[in-house]
Design an enzyme around this catalytic site. Sequence first.
Site, mmCIF file in Angstrom:
data_model
loop_
_atom_site.group_PDB
_atom_site.id
_atom_site.type_symbol
_atom_site.label_atom_id
_atom_site.label_comp_id
_atom_site.label_asym_id
_atom_site.label_seq_id
_atom_site.Cartn_x
_atom_site.Cartn_y
_atom_site.Cartn_z
ATOM 1 N N ASP A 32 54.536 54.397 68.279
ATOM 2 C CA ASP A 32 55.200 53.102 68.139
ATOM 3 C C ASP A 32 56.013 52.703 69.368
ATOM 4 O O ASP A 32 56.440 51.551 69.482
ATOM 5 C CB ASP A 32 56.138 53.104 66.922
ATOM 6 C CG ASP A 32 55.395 52.990 65.600
ATOM 7 O OD1 ASP A 32 54.188 52.678 65.618
ATOM 8 O OD2 ASP A 32 56.025 53.214 64.549
ATOM 9 N N LYS A 64 62.001 47.226 63.530
ATOM 10 C CA LYS A 64 60.766 46.474 63.322
ATOM 11 C C LYS A 64 60.340 46.623 61.874
ATOM 12 O O LYS A 64 60.752 47.533 61.153
ATOM 13 C CB LYS A 64 59.652 46.964 64.248
ATOM 14 C CG LYS A 64 59.225 48.441 64.031
ATOM 15 C CD LYS A 64 58.246 48.657 62.896
ATOM 16 C CE LYS A 64 57.909 50.136 62.712
ATOM 17 N NZ LYS A 64 57.122 50.394 61.478
#
Length: 305
Positions: free
Chosen positions: A136, A10
Amino acid sequence: MRLQTIAPAKVNLVLRVGPPRRDGYHGIRSLMVPLDLGDRVDVSVGERAGPVTCRVPGRPELDGADNLAARAAERFRARFGVERTIGIRIAKRIPVTAGLGGGSSDAAAVLRCLARAFGIRDRAALAAIALEVGSDVPFFLGPGPAWAEGRGERLTPADVPPQHLVLVYPDDPALAIRAGEAYRWLDASRQGRRPRLPPRFARFEPSRAGNDLQPPCLLERPPLATLLGLLVGRGATAAIMSGSGPTVFGTFHSRNAAARAARTIAEEVVDRKVMVLAATTVRRHPGVTPWRSPRSASSPSTKRS
């Protein structure tokens, strides 16, 4: 039983950080997007009781119980009363400790595989386990473009058109940045000021890219500014640091423009320990089985350190 999935990297197209809270965490508002770059994660579930094992071929320092993927498996077993052996094998493509979420994504990939293997449909419980493993990890249970808020556990799907990126990762221990360091540098730079988080916006444009952690990190790691300059010099419409770094990335008008810039920058840094990759943001990686976590999950989490 053996399952395989992709654990995508990401980037944070936007990362806004609030002041430290009473619990020691920082509230964030971040636009996170998955990439077409990812690790391959294989999960094998045995028929008999036994331990969790984790291997990362070529990276023996990542083997074992301290890997976030192994921690995720152990927490899954504890939550759902699983005693059978679980073997994890990770083929790494995402740079390690780079601000690209590789470890968190691997952990979420394991949770997705185990949920399928054991028929777990309790999404709130899975999201809570993810949050226990790391801030996350809930994002990667989907994963798709999303605004992450709170500590990262409150997720709101976002509309992000494909962005063509060049990632520049300095594989140099002298430039490594721990997340806890980055947040401490930010707090020190604010000198007691407590800014409010700006609102979300409906549609991303490169001009909106930004990272509150970047200015203090550039002061502490000046060579990162040089890498950002390389991206701008090769036509990036925006160039910022991803997460707490040290990876920096630029957005480009097209896939071809990004590929050309990546080749040129790779030639310019050939004598340095720098990895240059072209990547594109995706709404969902084709190798990922979707599992959207709820907007919020009430659970303890690990502090950034």
